[in-house]
Design an enzyme around this catalytic site. Structure first.
Site, PDB file in Angstrom:
ATOM      1  N   ASN A   1       3.414  -1.387   5.854  1.00 30.84           N
ATOM      2  CA  ASN A   1       4.650  -2.720   4.781  1.00 30.84           C
ATOM      3  C   ASN A   1       5.348  -3.062   5.578  1.00 30.84           C
ATOM      4  O   ASN A   1       6.148  -3.190   5.314  1.00 30.84           O
ATOM      5  CB  ASN A   1       5.211  -0.901   3.759  1.00 30.84           C
ATOM      6  CG  ASN A   1       3.816  -1.769   2.474  1.00 30.84           C
ATOM      7  OD1 ASN A   1       3.206  -2.185   2.515  1.00 30.84           O
ATOM      8  ND2 ASN A   1       4.271  -0.431   1.225  1.00 30.84           N
TER       9      ASN A   1
ATOM     10  N   ARG B   1      -0.623  -9.547  -2.427  1.00 27.29           N
ATOM     11  CA  ARG B   1       1.331 -10.569  -2.612  1.00 27.29           C
ATOM     12  C   ARG B   1       2.341 -10.328  -2.000  1.00 27.29           C
ATOM     13  O   ARG B   1       2.803 -11.364  -1.797  1.00 27.29           O
ATOM     14  CB  ARG B   1       1.026  -9.683  -3.566  1.00 27.29           C
ATOM     15  CG  ARG B   1       0.244  -9.383  -5.520  1.00 27.29           C
ATOM     16  CD  ARG B   1       1.427  -8.236  -6.476  1.00 27.29           C
ATOM     17  NE  ARG B   1       2.653  -8.431  -6.239  1.00 27.29           N
ATOM     18  CZ  ARG B   1       4.206  -9.519  -6.515  1.00 27.29           C
ATOM     19  NH1 ARG B   1       3.133 -11.072  -7.252  1.00 27.29           N
ATOM     20  NH2 ARG B   1       4.849  -9.788  -6.576  1.00 27.29           N
TER      21      ARG B   1
ATOM     22  N   CYS C   1      -1.678  -9.098 -10.813  1.00 29.13           N
ATOM     23  CA  CYS C   1      -2.094  -7.851 -10.050  1.00 29.13           C
ATOM     24  C   CYS C   1      -2.121  -6.854 -11.352  1.00 29.13           C
ATOM     25  O   CYS C   1      -1.882  -6.253 -11.531  1.00 29.13           O
ATOM     26  CB  CYS C   1      -1.611  -7.927  -8.697  1.00 29.13           C
ATOM     27  SG  CYS C   1      -0.459  -7.006  -9.035  1.00 29.13           S
TER      28      CYS C   1
ATOM     29  N   ARG D   1       4.333  -7.930 -11.470  1.00 30.89           N
ATOM     30  CA  ARG D   1       5.023  -8.153 -10.431  1.00 30.89           C
ATOM     31  C   ARG D   1       5.466  -9.582 -10.453  1.00 30.89           C
ATOM     32  O   ARG D   1       5.364 -10.368  -9.202  1.00 30.89           O
ATOM     33  CB  ARG D   1       4.315  -8.017  -9.152  1.00 30.89           C
ATOM     34  CG  ARG D   1       3.376  -6.614  -9.362  1.00 30.89           C
ATOM     35  CD  ARG D   1       2.528  -5.949  -8.312  1.00 30.89           C
ATOM     36  NE  ARG D   1       3.123  -5.490  -7.504  1.00 30.89           N
ATOM     37  CZ  ARG D   1       2.735  -5.149  -6.281  1.00 30.89           C
ATOM     38  NH1 ARG D   1       1.176  -4.891  -5.574  1.00 30.89           N
ATOM     39  NH2 ARG D   1       3.454  -4.160  -4.582  1.00 30.89           N
TER      40      ARG D   1
ATOM     41  N   ASP E   1       4.100   4.498  -4.440  1.00 30.57           N
ATOM     42  CA  ASP E   1       2.617   4.446  -3.408  1.00 30.57           C
ATOM     43  C   ASP E   1       1.890   5.221  -3.257  1.00 30.57           C
ATOM     44  O   ASP E   1       0.986   6.027  -2.945  1.00 30.57           O
ATOM     45  CB  ASP E   1       2.862   3.828  -2.176  1.00 30.57           C
ATOM     46  CG  ASP E   1       3.020   2.407  -2.390  1.00 30.57           C
ATOM     47  OD1 ASP E   1       2.751   1.725  -3.386  1.00 30.57           O
ATOM     48  OD2 ASP E   1       3.631   1.956  -0.912  1.00 30.57           O
TER      49      ASP E   1
ATOM     50  N   VAL F   1       8.634   2.485 -11.554  1.00 29.45           N
ATOM     51  CA  VAL F   1       8.937   1.679 -10.834  1.00 29.45           C
ATOM     52  C   VAL F   1       6.995  -0.277 -11.299  1.00 29.45           C
ATOM     53  O   VAL F   1       8.310  -0.964 -11.845  1.00 29.45           O
ATOM     54  CB  VAL F   1       8.295   1.485  -8.946  1.00 29.45           C
ATOM     55  CG1 VAL F   1       8.424   0.478  -8.068  1.00 29.45           C
ATOM     56  CG2 VAL F   1       9.143   2.828  -8.491  1.00 29.45           C
TER      57      VAL F   1
ATOM     58  N   ARG G   1      -7.820  -2.083   2.319  1.00 30.16           N
ATOM     59  CA  ARG G   1      -6.165  -3.230   2.465  1.00 30.16           C
ATOM     60  C   ARG G   1      -5.543  -2.119   3.674  1.00 30.16           C
ATOM     61  O   ARG G   1      -4.368  -2.579   4.281  1.00 30.16           O
ATOM     62  CB  ARG G   1      -6.216  -3.338   1.522  1.00 30.16           C
ATOM     63  CG  ARG G   1      -7.128  -4.916   0.378  1.00 30.16           C
ATOM     64  CD  ARG G   1      -6.213  -5.281  -0.624  1.00 30.16           C
ATOM     65  NE  ARG G   1      -5.374  -5.419  -0.197  1.00 30.16           N
ATOM     66  CZ  ARG G   1      -3.791  -4.961  -1.214  1.00 30.16           C
ATOM     67  NH1 ARG G   1      -4.257  -4.627  -2.576  1.00 30.16           N
ATOM     68  NH2 ARG G   1      -2.464  -4.567  -0.955  1.00 30.16           N
TER      69      ARG G   1
HETATM   70  C1  UD1 Z   1       6.597  -3.230  -2.225  1.00 29.82           C
HETATM   71  C2  UD1 Z   1       5.536  -2.443  -1.338  1.00 29.82           C
HETATM   72  C3  UD1 Z   1       4.808  -2.043  -2.087  1.00 29.82           C
HETATM   73  C4  UD1 Z   1       4.874  -0.685  -2.945  1.00 29.82           C
HETATM   74  C5  UD1 Z   1       6.394  -1.257  -3.233  1.00 29.82           C
HETATM   75  C6  UD1 Z   1       6.995  -0.128  -4.620  1.00 29.82           C
HETATM   76  C7  UD1 Z   1       5.256  -4.330   0.494  1.00 29.82           C
HETATM   77  C8  UD1 Z   1       4.334  -4.772   1.068  1.00 29.82           C
HETATM   78  N1  UD1 Z   1       4.664  -3.569  -0.336  1.00 29.82           N
HETATM   79  O1  UD1 Z   1       5.749  -4.355  -3.029  1.00 29.82           O
HETATM   80  O2  UD1 Z   1       3.692  -1.000  -1.464  1.00 29.82           O
HETATM   81  O3  UD1 Z   1       4.292   0.170  -3.910  1.00 29.82           O
HETATM   82  O4  UD1 Z   1       6.986  -2.159  -2.910  1.00 29.82           O
HETATM   83  O5  UD1 Z   1       7.957   0.422  -4.076  1.00 29.82           O
HETATM   84  O6  UD1 Z   1       5.932  -3.536   1.008  1.00 29.82           O
HETATM   85  N2  UD1 Z   1      10.069  -6.609  -8.945  1.00 29.82           N
HETATM   86  C9  UD1 Z   1      10.601  -8.046  -9.733  1.00 29.82           C
HETATM   87  N3  UD1 Z   1      10.892  -9.542  -9.503  1.00 29.82           N
HETATM   88  C10 UD1 Z   1      11.303  -9.821  -8.373  1.00 29.82           C
HETATM   89  C11 UD1 Z   1      10.587  -8.485  -7.760  1.00 29.82           C
HETATM   90  C12 UD1 Z   1      10.216  -7.098  -7.864  1.00 29.82           C
HETATM   91  O7  UD1 Z   1      11.182  -7.608 -11.803  1.00 29.82           O
HETATM   92  O8  UD1 Z   1      11.621 -10.734  -7.554  1.00 29.82           O
HETATM   93  C13 UD1 Z   1      10.126  -5.559 -10.142  1.00 29.82           C
HETATM   94  C14 UD1 Z   1       8.299  -5.384  -9.637  1.00 29.82           C
HETATM   95  O9  UD1 Z   1       7.886  -6.025 -10.793  1.00 29.82           O
HETATM   96  C15 UD1 Z   1       8.360  -4.005  -9.490  1.00 29.82           C
HETATM   97  C16 UD1 Z   1       9.703  -4.038  -8.857  1.00 29.82           C
HETATM   98  O10 UD1 Z   1      10.584  -4.461  -9.039  1.00 29.82           O
HETATM   99  O11 UD1 Z   1       8.125  -3.549 -11.132  1.00 29.82           O
HETATM  100  C17 UD1 Z   1       9.879  -3.344  -7.624  1.00 29.82           C
HETATM  101  O12 UD1 Z   1       8.795  -4.424  -7.411  1.00 29.82           O
HETATM  102  P1  UD1 Z   1       9.057  -4.227  -5.289  1.00 29.82           P
HETATM  103  O13 UD1 Z   1       9.703  -3.541  -4.691  1.00 29.82           O
HETATM  104  O14 UD1 Z   1       9.474  -5.718  -5.250  1.00 29.82           O
HETATM  105  O15 UD1 Z   1       7.757  -4.414  -4.712  1.00 29.82           O
HETATM  106  P2  UD1 Z   1       7.006  -5.113  -3.446  1.00 29.82           P
HETATM  107  O16 UD1 Z   1       8.250  -5.675  -2.652  1.00 29.82           O
HETATM  108  O17 UD1 Z   1       5.723  -6.411  -4.290  1.00 29.82           O
END
Ligand code: UD1
Length: 418
Positions: free
Chosen positions: A23, A93, A117, A122, A306, A328, A398
């Site tokens: 990450n 993603r 997913c 997400r 995670d 989360v 992955r």
């Molecule tokens: C990253 C990590 C993933 C980890 C997650 C949470 C990477 C590549 N992946 O994923 O391994 O599980 O952080 O620690 O770093 N959300 C919204 N709107 C947005 C963006 C997010 O509502 O625009 C929500 C998501 O649905 C989720 C929460 O916010 O419920 C946290 O997601 P986010 O921190 O964005 O996860 P990722 O960045 O995709």
């Protein structure tokens, strides 16, 4: 399709090295699109997700050289495309991470929407809202995010929720923007800080990464440089949990205990004796069965989502009952049904799973459903009596480098069936 076969019920024992963090490697590789000079990145893990982002960068016209170890050289001086196609984005993603850099560097980006997913919907609304506040015009057309901005402008952005890749995308966009960008309610994950350190090595002016307020002073351009990716705290936590679940004793090198304090605390509560140095962690269960723990996931520095599935596997074999609350992601209990197939006593109530451990988990054919869920099945298989066959292991590849080789090095009876 490849499978993992595990003969369980043997304690893990020995030493292994932890790989670079997936990450952190993914946003760092995406951010290399921002520079027109040559960049060397080391400690890149060999993972399917890394191959995906490297393919994406190649598609944009970046020149990439990989060596047989863990080093990658990226030269993005001649970009020829701002299009991130559905076929690549849908497999990962985190491909959304090219949006900020492409828009900033080329003034235009077309990135496929990642879609849903296995672990929830997400959305990417926070990424888009931040970029719009910086002056980008964004439209969604035929499944693609189409973004344009002649020159992004710095501004104050208050994130509605804490998002890791959302924070990273806006931080990357801010690097070459005009003026100052301030991100409030930013994600504090160590990988966000690692990305900022990488960008600062190339000449960016970012302060506050690792706290909830990040300030980015835009610069005209970035130079080249060398960077070493930080260790993978989730891989670290997964192997520690694997040792705990098998009542084993292991030492992990090339890692950093300060990155996973919340996980170490829970493993100690589970009965593990943990010792740490600057770059190593050892865990010894003294042959005892773990005790069940209560966990609630939340953004860093709290317990990571995670690691939720792996701790669930631990509770499945532990003494007593433990509750695990997932705050989360909305649908991150896909592993529960598979663990139940192995004899785990788990009941679900909304976003909380109550698990009463059993010493008699038994091997079974199970199916990996997402990356961390797969890891929990491997852990359960290591502790279970008899043979566990894990199907759909492309999810594991992955995010875990050479998982069966590392586990075999620790004495696990595990092999891959092609
Ligand atoms: C990253 C990590 C993933 C980890 C997650 C949470 C990477 C590549 N992946 O994923 O391994 O599980 O952080 O620690 O770093 N959300 C919204 N709107 C947005 C963006 C997010 O509502 O625009 C929500 C998501 O649905 C989720 C929460 O916010 O419920 C946290 O997601 P986010 O921190 O964005 O996860 P990722 O960045 O995709």
């Amino acid at each position: 399709m490849e499978k993992l076969i595990i003969q369980g019920n043997h304690p893990l024992n020995g030493e292994i090295k932890i790989s670079g963090a997936k990450n952190a490697a993914l946003p760092i590789l995406a951010a290399s699109l921002l520079s027109q000079s040559s960049i060397q990145i080391s400690n890149i893990p060999h993972l399917q997700d890394v191959t995906t982002i490297v393919s994406l960068l190649g598609q944009m016209g970046a020149n990439i050289t990989l060596d047989e170890r863990t080093n990658i050289e990226v030269n993005a001086s001649q970009l020829t495309s701002f299009h991130a196609p559905y076929d690549l984005v849908r497999t990962m993603r985190a491909s959304i991470l090219v949006l900020g850099p492409l828009l900033s560097r080329l003034g235009e980006a077309e990135v496929s929407l990642p879609g849903g997913c296995a672990i929830g919907t997400r959305p990417v609304d926070q990424h888009l809202k931040g970029l719009q506040a910086m002056g980008a015009e964004i439209q969604i057309e035929r499944g693609y995010i189409k973004a344009k901005a002649k020159q992004l402008r710095g501004t104050r952005i208050v994130m509605d929720i804490v998002t890791v890749t959302g924070t990273e995308n806006i931080m990357m966009a801010g690097v070459l923007a005009k003026g100052q960008t301030i991100i409030q309610n930013a994600a504090r994950e160590p990988e966000v800080e690692d990305l900022a350190n990488f960008l600062n090595t190339l000449g960016a002016k970012i302060s506050g990464a690792g706290t909830s307020t990040i300030v980015i002073d835009g610069v005209e351009k970035l130079g080249g440089g060398c960077y070493h990716v930080l260790p993978d705290r989730i891989e670290t936590g997964t192997y520690l949990a694997a040792a705990a679940i098998t009542s084993g004793k292991i030492k992990l090198k090339n890692t950093r205990p300060d990155l996973l304090k919340s996980v170490l605390v829970k493993l100690e509560e589970a009965g593990a004796e943990i010792e740490t140095g600057i770059d190593w962690i050892s865990l010894d269960m003294k042959g005892k069965r773990p005790r069940a723990v209560n966990v609630s996931t939340a953004p860093y520095p709290a317990f990571p989502t995670d690691m939720q599935a792996q701790i669930m596997a631990l509770n499945a074999v532990a003494e007593g009952s433990g509750s695990i609350t997932e705050t989360v992601f909305e649908n991150r209990f896909m592993h529960v049904q598979e663990l139940q197939r192995m004899g785990a006593n788990i009941s679900l109530k909304g976003n909380t799973a109550i698990c009463t451990g059993t010493p008699d988990l038994h091997g079974a054919p199970v199916m990996a459903t997402d990356l961390r869920a797969s890891a929990s099945l491997v852990l359960a298989g290591l502790a279970a009596k008899g043979e566990t066959v894990i199907n759909r292991i492309y999810h594991i590849d992955r995010g875990y480098e050479c998982i069966e080789e590392k586990l075999a090095q620790l004495g696990a009876r595990i092999h891959r069936l092609p």
